[in-house]
Design a protein around this motif. Structure first.
Motif, PDB file in Angstrom:
ATOM      1  N   UNK A 379       0.815  -1.166   0.018  1.00 31.70           N
ATOM      2  CA  UNK A 379       0.126  -0.086   0.046  1.00 31.70           C
ATOM      3  C   UNK A 379       0.869   1.003  -0.118  1.00 31.70           C
ATOM      4  N   UNK A 380       0.899   2.018  -1.016  1.00 33.23           N
ATOM      5  CA  UNK A 380       1.897   3.141  -1.278  1.00 33.23           C
ATOM      6  C   UNK A 380       0.968   4.451  -0.997  1.00 33.23           C
ATOM      7  N   UNK A 389       0.862  14.568   4.018  1.00 32.03           N
ATOM      8  CA  UNK A 389       0.921  12.875   4.407  1.00 32.03           C
ATOM      9  C   UNK A 389       0.542  12.503   5.592  1.00 32.03           C
ATOM     10  N   UNK A 390       0.903  13.137   6.644  1.00 26.17           N
ATOM     11  CA  UNK A 390       0.684  12.737   8.028  1.00 26.17           C
ATOM     12  C   UNK A 390      -0.997  12.656   8.259  1.00 26.17           C
ATOM     13  N   UNK A 391      -1.904  13.525   7.966  1.00 23.04           N
ATOM     14  CA  UNK A 391      -3.235  13.145   8.062  1.00 23.04           C
ATOM     15  C   UNK A 391      -3.700  12.232   6.798  1.00 23.04           C
ATOM     16  N   UNK A 397      -4.337   4.453   7.543  1.00 27.18           N
ATOM     17  CA  UNK A 397      -3.904   3.272   8.179  1.00 27.18           C
ATOM     18  C   UNK A 397      -4.960   2.970   9.211  1.00 27.18           C
ATOM     19  N   UNK A 398      -5.838   3.823   9.662  1.00 22.55           N
ATOM     20  CA  UNK A 398      -7.019   3.476  10.494  1.00 22.55           C
ATOM     21  C   UNK A 398      -7.939   2.668   9.431  1.00 22.55           C
ATOM     22  N   UNK A 417      -4.931 -12.574   6.104  1.00 18.23           N
ATOM     23  CA  UNK A 417      -4.068 -11.322   5.817  1.00 18.23           C
ATOM     24  C   UNK A 417      -3.359 -10.871   7.288  1.00 18.23           C
ATOM     25  N   UNK A 418      -2.085 -10.352   7.146  1.00 20.20           N
ATOM     26  CA  UNK A 418      -0.803 -10.064   8.096  1.00 20.20           C
ATOM     27  C   UNK A 418      -0.715  -8.586   7.887  1.00 20.20           C
ATOM     28  N   UNK A 419      -1.421  -7.536   8.360  1.00 20.08           N
ATOM     29  CA  UNK A 419      -1.154  -6.095   8.346  1.00 20.08           C
ATOM     30  C   UNK A 419       0.135  -5.834   8.942  1.00 20.08           C
ATOM     31  N   UNK A 420       1.239  -5.253   8.514  1.00 20.40           N
ATOM     32  CA  UNK A 420       2.487  -5.214   9.692  1.00 20.40           C
ATOM     33  C   UNK A 420       2.501  -3.649   9.895  1.00 20.40           C
ATOM     34  N   UNK A 421       2.732  -3.532  11.046  1.00 19.50           N
ATOM     35  CA  UNK A 421       2.932  -2.467  11.968  1.00 19.50           C
ATOM     36  C   UNK A 421       3.757  -1.185  11.499  1.00 19.50           C
TER      37      UNK A 421
END
Length: 687
Positions: A379-380, A389-391, A397-398, A417-421
């Motif tokens: 996910x780019x 970008x922060x917002x 991410x949420x 599915x394994x989302x990586x932190x």
């Protein structure tokens, strides 16, 4: 004294004694042995060396920041009081208090950790105008404050900022008092009278933290154990409430229960018993450190007998303060399965430590995410500058958890599915960039049939459409979701400048897999050899794109990286920006490498009501419209092909069955911007 034991719903033998500890009695009241004390000293020494504890200078700086914020909010409330037209005596009495919660309140914060703080003000000072406008303006004019970001529409409204370099998440609660006393007791349920749901959720953090500290038998042992396990969870990639794992409060509640079950144990024993208890736990039986409180204030309390939503929770961990809630409602079937694997890993290592066959360093060995999977979703995320970008990144991410749930739903739970932190940044991009990865594999124990294929094209497209409905979208905000094989991971993921030997696997990982295989209820994998060799992993994802309306160009072959590259219109000043991604065709691909430039989706700003995923996916595939939502017809197809190396079998899910399985997935209507840019996936990928 005669004690009796019985097996509870969790399968754990509970020792009944006259003195209660939590909801049930303790399992053991045994004190520490000399070996336990020695292992505890070794554990504490390791944690100090690992930098888990904050220095005295950093701690003093945090205290100064909190003191300064207290002064600011008190002055702010007095200003609001004057604006409301109150007399001088009322202005003098006007007050606001700052309470901390989270890791800082529990005493387990580490270097660089955020301070979670709650501002409590009087009834006439509101959140919308006074907190998010007037106080925000005050902060924005201060030199000490940077990275100021209000998030008023969050589940728990928050204002994020850095004050003298210290990150602070500031919440606000307006209680039903004209004057807030200095000795306000937030643990008293009367503080919840005549307040709204966001205020209750804001107050709940402080109330829960206080309850936890009151309900554990030894606060010091609790803190050391919690520090250890939070550090372990971050190392093993399972510490993130946002993407579907566990947050700080959930880990604290899990540790608190173990402290209640072993009230006289020292941290080394508590860590070992933590893994043993939760490898034996029968989810979704809830974890509770106190009985659920019932009050007649009208707020919903976690109760699967009354609330249908609560029945769907996979890993309920219930907060002790009214209104009792599930702190881990974000956990999905996939993330629960991943955490159970890690609990088995921790239990195996702790057993070896107790037998003097391993050291504490083995427990904290980093999880090798990119060596554990063969296929990934990349996910780019792109934006014009770091602030945007922060917002934008926070919004996406949420919602990664929703992508996990949608993929689980559309594949009927067969695809894990394994989302990586961790996030990764490609500094070579001409715009602010961030990337997340999600590992994909067949769920262990699933029977493979010949011809099985998982089509998640519509699911991924729908996810991109849903995140593009961001209310605060700005030009040049873009997102791409693409598939990469393990040998195609972008080079910026490995700043060391080398790629690991993918065929190797750490001994600790092998231990975890063997343990997982041995536990039939957890893995259903058949045998330890089958689990260890990972013979039934996904062999590829085929990305195809066919459109007669789009220009085609030959995609050059790349050997070292398939990181998306912008080929046109990245950060232009045009009113309708389009980010076009060009993916390299991996070596040996049987598909012709083509890319399509200029693809874009234009959405209008009408509020839309989406009844179900099926409805939207069908509209998307048909190129139809709904309530003014214009969709460009797409023939893109993302096929997750699954093969069995040993048996050569493969199972197929048609698009109709995919949509039928997604009936229960819904998206709340959100007002979007009038125009959106879109990062489009172009080109072919091999299997």
């Amino acid at each position: 004294m005669l004690n009796s034991t019985c097996s509870g719903a969790t399968g754990i033998s509970i020792v009944h004694s006259p003195r209660r500890c939590g909801v049930t009695g303790p399992i053991s009241r045994a004190g520490p042995t000399n070996a336990d004390l020695r292992r505890t000293r070794e554990l504490e020494k390791f944690l100090v060396g690992a930098g888990v504890y904050e220095s005295k200078e950093e701690d003093a700086k945090r205290e100064q920041v909190l003191g300064r914020i207290k002064e600011i909010v008190k002055d702010w409330v007095k200003q609001v009081t004057r604006l409301r037209g109150y007399a001088g005596q009322m202005v003098e009495a006007a007050n606001a208090l700052i309470y901390t919660f989270g890791s800082y309140r529990l005493g387990v914060h580490g270097p660089g950790a955020d301070i979670d703080a709650l501002c409590i003000g009087p009834s006439y000072v509101n959140r919308e105008e006074d907190f998010f406008f007037m106080l925000h303006t005050i902060f924005s004019e201060m030199e000490e404050v940077t990275e100021l970001q209000p998030v008023p529409d969050a589940h728990v409204p928050v204002m994020k900022l850095k004050f003298n370099g210290v990150s602070v998440d500031l919440l606000y609660a307006s209680i039903s008092l004209m004057v807030v006393p200095e000795d306000l007791d937030i643990s008293d349920v009367s503080i919840l009278y005549n307040v709204d749901e966001p205020t209750v959720r804001s107050l709940n953090g402080c109330r829960v933290a206080d309850c936890i500290l009151k309900l554990v038998p030894n606060v010091d042992h609790f803190r050391t154990t919690l520090r250890c396990l939070k550090f372990w969870a971050k190392k093993r990639g399972v510490h993130s409430n946002v993407i579907g794992f566990l947050g700080g409060f959930s880990w604290a509640l899990l540790v608190a229960l173990v402290c209640q079950l072993y009230p006289n144990a020292v941290p080394s024993t508590l860590v070992s018993r933590f893994f043993w208890v939760y490898t034996q736990w029968h989810w979704p039986n809830p974890v509770m450190i106190s009985a659920i409180e019932e009050e007649n204030l009208g707020f919903s309390v976690w109760d699967p007998r009354k609330n249908p939503r609560d029945r769907a929770h996979h890993m309920p961990i219930i907060t002790p303060a009214y209104p009792c809630m599930n702190s881990s409602y974000n956990v999905s079937a996939s993330t629960l399965s991943i955490m159970m694997e890690q609990f088995l890993f921790g239990d195996k290592i702790c057993q070896e430590i107790e037998l003097n066959k391993a050291q504490w360093t083995a427990l904290f060995e980093p999880y090798l995410f990119f060596e554990s999977y063969k296929n990934f979703l990349q996910i780019d995320i792109g934006a014009a500058d770091d602030d945007d970008l922060r917002a934008w990144k926070g919004w996406i991410e949420s919602r990664l958890r929703r992508l996990t749930l949608m993929i689980e739903c559309c594949t009927k739970g067969k695809l894990q599915c394994h989302p990586y932190q961790h996030e990764y940044v490609d500094n070579s991009k001409p715009f602010s960039h961030s990337a997340f990865f999600m590992g994909l594999r067949r769920r262990q124990g699933e029977v493979i049939q010949e011809g099985q294929r998982f089509d998640i094209c519509a699911t991924v497209d729908y996810f991109r459409l849903s995140v593009n409905s961001y209310q605060y979208w700005k030009p040049k905000m873009g997102i791409s979701v693409s598939h990469v094989h393990r040998n195609q991971i972008p080079s910026y993921v490995f700043p060391e400048g080398y790629t690991r030997n993918w065929s190797s696997r750490p001994i600790s990982e092998q231990h975890s897999l063997k343990s997982s295989s041995a536990n039939g209820e957890r893995s259903n994998s058949g045998s330890s050899e089958r689990c260890l060799k990972r013979k039934r992993d996904y062999q590829g994802i085929k990305v195809k794109q066919k459109s007669s309306e789009m220009k085609q160009s030959v995609t050059p072959e790349r050997k070292h990286s398939v990181s998306p590259e912008i080929v046109s219109g990245v950060l232009g000043s045009a009113s309708k920006d389009c980010l076009v991604l060009d993916h390299g065709r991996p070596k040996g691909s049987s598909d012709k490498g083509t890319s399509h430039a200029g693809e874009a989706v234009s959405l209008n700003s009408n509020i839309i009501k989406i009844g179900s995923t099926r409805r939207v996916l069908q509209q998307h595939m048909d190129g139809g419209t709904e309530a003014g939502l214009g969709l460009v017809k797409s023939d893109k197809e993302i096929l997750l092909a699954e093969h069995d190396e040993a048996e050569g079998s493969s199972v197929s899910l048609s698009l109709s069955s995919v949509m039928n399985s997604c009936e229960d997935v819904r998206v709340e209507p959100v007002a979007g911007n009038s125009e959106y840019n879109r990062v489009t996936v172009a080109g072919s990928q091999n299997e």
